[in-house]
Write a protein that holds these residues in place. Structure first.
Motif, PDB file in Angstrom:
ATOM      1  N   GLY A   1      -6.763  17.189 -31.950  1.00 63.05           N
ATOM      2  CA  GLY A   1      -8.162  17.397 -31.598  1.00 63.05           C
ATOM      3  C   GLY A   1      -8.444  18.753 -30.972  1.00 63.05           C
ATOM      4  N   TYR A   2      -7.493  19.284 -30.231  1.00 62.81           N
ATOM      5  CA  TYR A   2      -7.661  20.586 -29.576  1.00 62.81           C
ATOM      6  C   TYR A   2      -6.262  21.110 -29.273  1.00 62.81           C
ATOM      7  N   PRO A   3      -6.021  22.397 -29.504  1.00 62.18           N
ATOM      8  CA  PRO A   3      -4.666  22.934 -29.266  1.00 62.18           C
ATOM      9  C   PRO A   3      -4.374  23.117 -27.780  1.00 62.18           C
ATOM     10  N   HIS A   4      -3.519  22.278 -27.241  1.00 61.27           N
ATOM     11  CA  HIS A   4      -3.147  22.375 -25.829  1.00 61.27           C
ATOM     12  C   HIS A   4      -1.846  23.144 -25.621  1.00 61.27           C
ATOM     13  N   ALA A   5      -1.044  23.293 -26.663  1.00 56.16           N
ATOM     14  CA  ALA A   5       0.254  23.971 -26.554  1.00 56.16           C
ATOM     15  C   ALA A   5       0.150  25.425 -27.010  1.00 56.16           C
ATOM     16  N   TYR A   6       1.141  26.215 -26.616  1.00 53.47           N
ATOM     17  CA  TYR A   6       1.235  27.588 -27.094  1.00 53.47           C
ATOM     18  C   TYR A   6       1.434  27.596 -28.611  1.00 53.47           C
ATOM     19  N   ARG A   7       0.885  28.598 -29.247  1.00 51.93           N
ATOM     20  CA  ARG A   7       1.106  28.748 -30.680  1.00 51.93           C
ATOM     21  C   ARG A   7       2.602  28.872 -30.970  1.00 51.93           C
ATOM     22  N   GLU A   8       3.344  29.567 -30.078  1.00 52.13           N
ATOM     23  CA  GLU A   8       4.773  29.798 -30.266  1.00 52.13           C
ATOM     24  C   GLU A   8       5.599  28.903 -29.349  1.00 52.13           C
TER      25      GLU A   8
END
Length: 360
Positions: free
Chosen positions: A152-159
Motif C-alpha cells: 500500500g505504501y513503501p515503508h522500506a528503503y529502496r535498497e
C-alpha cells in the motif's frame, strides 16, 4: 493530521505521562524515530507554517527532554527537515552510550515515496561498518531495513536488501531501530542483527517499548498509556463556525466541555490542498478562541462516518449528538447510532439547538 487515530491534540497531555513512566524505568537512552509532527504538504514552503512547526518541535523537545537520559531524535517524512535540524542542532549522529555506539541516519524519500540512503549518509554508513572501532553498534533510522513493509505504501528503503547485506557482512550491528511504519514491528533477528520498528505513540493505545540488550541478546517489553476514549461527543459542522467564529456559540460549546462533552468538528465540503489549508486556518482561529475540539473529520461518498470515528476515537455514539447544516445529513439518527441529530442554519439557531439536544 488527516488520520483520526493520530491524536495530535492529545499529545501535550499524553507525552508527559509517558515520560514520567519512562523515567521510573531508568533507560540508558530514549530514541524518537521520526514523524514528531504532521506538517501539511501545502505548507512545506510557507513561512507561517514553518513558524508553527518550529513552535511545535520546541514544545515536544521541552516535553521529552526531562526524561532523565540522553534523547536521540530523528526526523521522518511528515517532519520538516530544515526546521528539525535547526531545533535539534545539538544532535549527535554518532555517540557512545553505555558501551554501545549509536549511529543515527537522517534519510529522506527520493522518488515514488521510497527512501534511499544517499550521499553523505551512505558514505557514513559504509564508514562505520568498516572502521576499526570494535564498539557494538545500534543503528537508528526512520525507514525500515527489515522487514520490507511496502504493502500500500513503501515503508522500506529502496535498497533495503543491500543495506541488510552490508550490515550482515560487517558483524558490527547489534540492533537496528526504525519508525515510519505506524503499526510497528516486534523485535526479530536476522543473521545476528536484531531489527525492530517502533509503534506510533500518537495512536491508541499509545505504546512505547523498552529494548534490553544482555550480552548481545536483545529483548523487548511494550508499555502503553492506554486507549483514550471521548465518551459522549458533540459532532458539529464547522460551516457554522466559518468566517468570523461566533463568541456566544464557542462559549456554549466550552460550557458543554466543562460538563464532560467532547467536541469533534465536521469539515466543510471540499478537497485538495487548498481546502486543507482553509480548514487548518479555521482551526487556528478556533484554537485562539479556546474552541475545545478533539479532531476534525471529513465527509465521504457515504456521508459522515460517525461509526468509523467512534471506533477510532472511542466515542459513545448512543450518548452523542450531531449539529449539522444540511437537512439530508440529519435524517434518521438511528442509522448512525447517534442519540440525536439536528439542523441549524445560523449561530442563534445553533446555540438553541445545542442547549436542547444536549439536555435530552
Amino acid at each position: 493530521p488527516l488520520l483520526l487515530r493520530r491524536l495530535a491534540r492529545r499529545m501535550p497531555e499524553l507525552i508527559p505521562q509517558a515520560i514520567d513512566e519512562i523515567r521510573t524505568l531508568c533507560p540508558d537512552v530514549l530514541v524518537v524515530t521520526g514523524d514528531l509532527i504532521d506538517v501539511p504538504f501545502y505548507g512545506m514552503d510557507d513561512p507561517t507554517t514553518t513558524d508553527q512547526v518550529c513552535q511545535d518541535l520546541t514544545l515536544l523537545k521541552r516535553l521529552i527532554d526531562p526524561v532523565g537520559c540522553p534523547v536521540l531524535y530523528l526526523f521522518g517524512n511528515h517532519d520538516h527537515p530544515d526546521t528539525f535540524c535547526g531545533i535539534f542542532s545539538d544532535a549527535q549522529p554518532d555517540v557512545k552510550i553505555s558501551g554501545y555506539r549509536f549511529v543515527t541516519f537522517l534519510d529522506e524519500e527520493v522518488t515514488d515515496n521510497f527512501a534511499e540512503r544517499l550521499g553523505a549518509e551512505r558514505a557514513r554508513f559504509e564508514a562505520v561498518l568498516s572502521d576499526r572501532d570494535p564498539t557494538p553498534q545500534i543503528h537508528l533510522q526512520h525507514y525500515l531495513i527489515h522487514p520490507e513493509r511496502n504493502e500500500g505504501y513503501p515503508h522500506a528503503y529502496r535498497e533495503a536488501e543491500d543495506l541488510r547485506s552490508k550490515i550482515r557482512s560487517s558483524g558490527k550491528v547489534t540492533l537496528s531501530l526504525s519508525g515510519h511504519y505506524h503499526k510497528g514491528e516486534d523485535l526479530g533477528e536476522v543473521d545476528g542483527t536484531y531489527f525492530a520498528t517502533a509503534r506510533a505513540f500518537c495512536e491508541p493505545p499509545h505504546t512505547y517499548t523498552i529494548y534490553t540488550i544482555d550480552k548481545e541478546r536483545v529483548t523487548q517489553e511494550n508499555y502503553s498509556i492506554g486507549a483514550t476514549t471521548l465518551g459522549k461527543t458533540l459532532f458539529i459542522d464547522l460551516t457554522l463556525l466559518g468566517g468570523m467564529p461566533n463568541a456566544n456559540l464557542i462559549t456554549t460549546i466550552r460550557e458543554l466541555a466543562a460538563e464532560g462533552w467532547s467536541t469533534i468538528g465536521i469539515s466543510p465540503r471540499g478537497s485538495g490542498l487548498e481546502h486543507e489549508r482553509r480548514v487548518d486556518q479555521l482551526m487556528g482561529q478556533l484554537d485562539e478562541q479556546g474552541f475545545p475540539t478533539e479532531a476534525v473529520i471529513g465527509r465521504s461518498q457515504d456521508g459522515i462516518l460517525f461509526e468509523d470515528t467512534a471506533d477510532a476515537l472511542g466515542c459513545q455514539l448512543s450518548e452523542s449528538v450531531a449539529l449539522l447544516t444540511v437537512p439530508a445529513e440529519a435524517a434518521s439518527a438511528e442509522e448512525t447510532g447517534l442519540r440525536s441529530r439536528c439542523v441549524a442554519s445560523d449561530h442563534a439557531a445553533a446555540i438553541e439547538a445545542l442547549r436542547e439536544i444536549t439536555k435530552q
